[in-house]
Design an enzyme around this catalytic site. Structure first.
Site, PDB file in Angstrom:
ATOM      1  N   ASP A 201      -3.485  -0.488   0.416  1.00 26.88           N
ATOM      2  CA  ASP A 201      -4.596   0.062  -1.335  1.00 26.88           C
ATOM      3  C   ASP A 201      -4.453  -0.705  -1.684  1.00 26.88           C
ATOM      4  OD1 ASP A 201      -5.640   1.587  -2.946  1.00 26.88           O
ATOM      5  OD2 ASP A 201      -4.451   3.269  -2.731  1.00 26.88           O
ATOM      6  N   HIS A 374      -4.292   7.716  -6.682  1.00 26.33           N
ATOM      7  CA  HIS A 374      -3.789   5.331  -6.111  1.00 26.33           C
ATOM      8  C   HIS A 374      -3.005   5.606  -6.588  1.00 26.33           C
ATOM      9  CE1 HIS A 374      -7.887   4.677  -3.856  1.00 26.33           C
ATOM     10  NE2 HIS A 374      -8.430   5.777  -4.863  1.00 26.33           N
TER      11      HIS A 374
END
Lengths: 563, 563
Positions: A201, A374
């Protein structure tokens, strides 16, 4: 180790992103070992600005269709649209089992049930503790991660060629709402297992520090609940169950009933409650139309619309267009989300409208009411330091995010040349000898528009763009045996305000009439309809550009009166 | 003081924003004392998303036209588009002098010279030290402010009813690039002068702390210049002369030549150099096509496109479409600006493309390469504490900015009830008795599209929206004495890909043919063209919705073969 290495010498593994690199959305990553392939996630993305009228975008799966017989399954990391949203559109063509955790599969089931003609795939529930033997050569393990939806996992793919780790979306929340922290032990073990390649990610690689714990948001929300005297309306992402749980906790604490509005939120909370991911005491949950029997300080409303989506409940509230509820002086609205790039103007317009109605509004620019799902720079470093992959493929990011991820990985000791930048369709092959890019496979965007899957392409989009900017001018003439019958008709839409442009349109008509008189004298031209159409297009374009500075689409139509 | 008050007892002053409240853009504020009026600024704004095809928006000046004979002049605070951009479109109708500082008028002249049929207004140059006697009753003074363009002033309007202060855009830069700090003495004196009302910039009221000094950006730029080995390309707002000056300073320091690309930047730097606001040594300035004779470390390029504008130089560079220049490995690009809300996606796409070409890119998310020109919370407090106005009208902000300004002013002791929220067209009257809102005057948006000023309205925009989302289907039939001649023609644009939709369009055609057969049996219906058109519209809409899930515009056209 030496033994292991020699054993793996000629074994190769390929990583093929079909979506999700150079973009945040439509995640789909293929892992190929020998002939066998598996797919990680199957997401959709939201349309770019220039994709006028398009509802969503899914990956082109030609590659999967070509290799259908070798496809062993689809593994879902979590239940967000950009990881599961493409399933209804591809599942009929891919008859393979789908693995996912309980909540993820719950959301998949709900999604598929909205599509009538979609077959029911074989859904296989896993927990982060499970091992899945996909074939003689491929074994899967999982590790629990923290993100903005519960029940997320990263995937460990073990093959004779080496180990691939797919982090999917993650952050390190040391105090998650459900107390289930990341599987640190598994990540640490991975660090000793000679991981060949990690897909990581990249979303927040540009953000320094840490994303912050979801529980911090709970505290901020609780502060607002403690002070608010009127109704409280909280907007958040439908899938952010932990956020909803924290709102519920504060509501219960301050003895406020809870109503839920917005279809997606209604559905998601229903699933989450049924599966045990969300705890709302029955006696606190009320219908929207029961609110009128309650005092303002007894009311909490949880709603969709945190992105200012035009049809969402919060947007309708802000425009005083909600059927059951009117925002008024004394109300507190919390927009517990930050705008996804591109949505800023819509979000701010909603906030402005809520302020105008007299509400006190808390939103992302005031600290505390939102944290990202995130991980930021330091969390990315932590992941890299724990897993210690030899090679890295930045995924789940636009290009600059991937660049920043590469910069971060360099800081923790992964050399530049071991980071591979992929595009959708890239084939990156790894073996004990190293990594290299092979010839690309088919990949791309399939546009969803209404019921259409892939039937809107560049020509249609280009036309929509021209139409959206300067409208259309239609010129119809009727030919009877090559003679113009009657008067040409000129009709415009989206070009000028017709009532105030009679003069201009009369002038256009006269030019056309004159043009046909001229054509009559030229026997040759008369025969070719295309020449006539081009002539009309030319003369009209020139006139309108001169008089209005605009370039509408000119559409000449020639009708026959004699066939 | 008591004497002064009694003297002013029955005198009233009106503040009438014609643009610039509830929005950032098209600033235009009317000050009215008895019959006399003056206008502060005359800006344009950029179109909202739903204003498809619109180039810009200016204020509706009906009120000024109605009161033309009492209009004493237009006073410009600085040279930004949202303060001067409407002038070319209104100046022909308003024959009044325009006051502004040297640079502001320089930019006005350049702007007006681009419009052929615009009359040359009387331009009156002022400095912050000047006093202007507008009439027996109205005197103007000015105070120097700091902002993202040089030569900005705030305006003090002295009338028998009291003093009005217009801050316009400001921040407090303690170390401005040109060393000219804000006129603190004048502001402090205002604080002792019993200021009646202040119109204050709200832009950054949501931002805590201070905006930061422009010189900090200079240091950050200089750090990048010191380290960069290849070419340096800096993108910034064309009007940010101080920013350009700092880039020039670093370029000169590190012995790099300077090329300028982008029309607006080229024009602005030319004016600024001529008027003495920008110092670029002649021997450092080179043309773009001379760059090929220089080594990479000898090159600086200053360019437009910091907002990712599609046609700008930086966007063309990022797409490798610039005629003179190709971005390559080793180049450093600095995007020295932050995206205006709505432009984020375009800006990020440009940054991504530059990274893809191999450039090192510095942008707003990395600290240091940009500061705002608008003061943040602490600066707003400072302004309020110095000027000490009795009443406050938040301007130059969207609604939430204005709300936050009100919250800040409450913190420094201006009571809530002394803050007046205006809309464009509001008339707020102040006297010694207090402030009150009167009946609104005409105000609103005039849309600029191509050469058209105000000829695009809601109908045209609605049509453009429908066209942009689902396209258009045109159904043409030819009637000969109420009999259909030939076959109906169905033409689509922006709806479906025609080659793959033959079946659908054939079906549509058959439905129309069947419909006409049915009509023939019904003598009554046959007579009314509108009934036929509605019938076609209805049948087509239903078919296309069923088959495609889309709602294209349906445009039936009936032609006569017999007149």
């Amino acid at each position: 180790m030496a033994y292991k290495k020699s054993k793996n010498k000629n074994k190769r593994i390929q990583i093929i992103p079909l979506g999700g690199v150079g973009e945040i959305g439509k995640n789909m990553f293929v892992i190929k070992y020998e002939d066998e392939i598996l797919v990680l996630d199957a997401g959709l993305s939201f349309p770019e600005d220039e994709m006028l009228g398009v509802d969503a975008v899914i990956p082109n799966i030609s590659y999967l269709l070509e290799n259908k017989k070798n496809l062993k399954g689809i593994i879902l990391s979590h239940g967000h649209e950009d990881h599961i949203g493409a399933l209804p559109y591809i599942i009929n063509d891919l008859n393979v089992p789908i693995w996912g955790t309980k909540l993820t599969l719950g959301m998949v089931k709900a999604k598929l049930s909205e599509f009538n003609q979609v077959r029911k795939p074989e859904l296989k529930e896993i927990t982060p503790r499970d091992k899945v033997t996909l074939s003689d050569n491929i074994q899967l393990e999982f590790f629990r991660t923290n993100h903005s939806i519960p029940d997320c996992v990263g995937v460990i793919i073990k093959t004779p060629a080496g180990i691939v780790v797919y982090t999917s979306d993650y952050k390190f929340d040391q105090t998650p709402v459900n107390s289930l922290v990341t599987d640190y032990d598994k990540l640490a073990k991975l660090g000793k297992s000679n991981v060949m390649v990690m897909l990581s990610d990249s979303t927040n690689a540009v953000t320094p520090g840490y994303a912050g714990s979801e529980k911090e948001v709970g505290k901020a929300l609780d502060d607002i609940f403690r002070m608010a005297e009127g109704r409280i309306i909280v907007a958040t992402f439908a899938s952010n169950i932990h956020r909803v749980q924290q709102v519920v906790n504060s509501a219960v604490k301050y003895n406020r009933k809870i109503a839920i509005t917005g279809r997606s939120l209604f559905n998601t909370t229903k699933i989450a409650r049924e599966l045990g991911y969300l705890d709302i005491p029955d006696d606190f949950l009320v219908d929207l139309d029961q609110l009128e029997n309650l005092l303002p300080h007894e009311i909490t409303v949880i709603t969709t619309g945190s992105q200012g989506e035009p049809m969402s409940a919060l947007t309708r509230l802000a425009k005083s267009e909600h059927r059951n509820l009117k925002i008024a002086n004394g109300d507190t609205v919390i927009v517990s989300a930050s705008p996804i790039p591109g949505n800023e103007k819509m979000v701010f317009r909603t906030i402005d409208n809520l302020f105008k109605l007299g509400a006190e509004v808390y939103y992302h620019q005031m600290s505390g009411v939102h944290v990202s799902g995130h991980g930021a720079e330091e969390e990315i470093k932590m992941m890299l330091n724990m897993v210690q992959p030899r090679y890295l493929i930045p995924v789940h990011g636009e290009y600059r995010h991937m660049v920043h991820l590469a910069k971060i990985s360099e800081k923790v000791g992964i050399p530049k040349e071991n980071v591979f930048f992929a595009e959708n369709g890239s084939v990156i092959e790894f073996s004990s000898k190293g990594g290299k890019k092979l010839k690309k496979v088919t990949a791309g965007k399939v546009l969803l528009d209404g019921l259409g899957v892939g039937d809107v392409g560049n020509i249609v989009l280009k036309d929509r763009k021209v139409l959206s900017e300067d409208g259309i001018v239609i010129v119809v003439i009727v030919l009877d045996d090559k003679k113009v019958v009657g008067s040409p008709e000129i009709i415009t839409r989206g070009f000028v305000y017709v009532r105030e442009s009679e003069e201009l349109l009369d002038e256009a008509k006269n030019i056309i009439i004159k043009y046909f008189k001229k054509i009559k004298q030229d026997k040759k031209k008369e025969k070719d309809e295309n020449v006539i159409k081009n002539g009309i297009r030319d003369k009209m374009s020139r006139l309108f550009w001169e008089k209005t500075g605009r370039n509408p689409m000119i559409l000449p139509i020639i009708m026959k009166a004699n066939n």
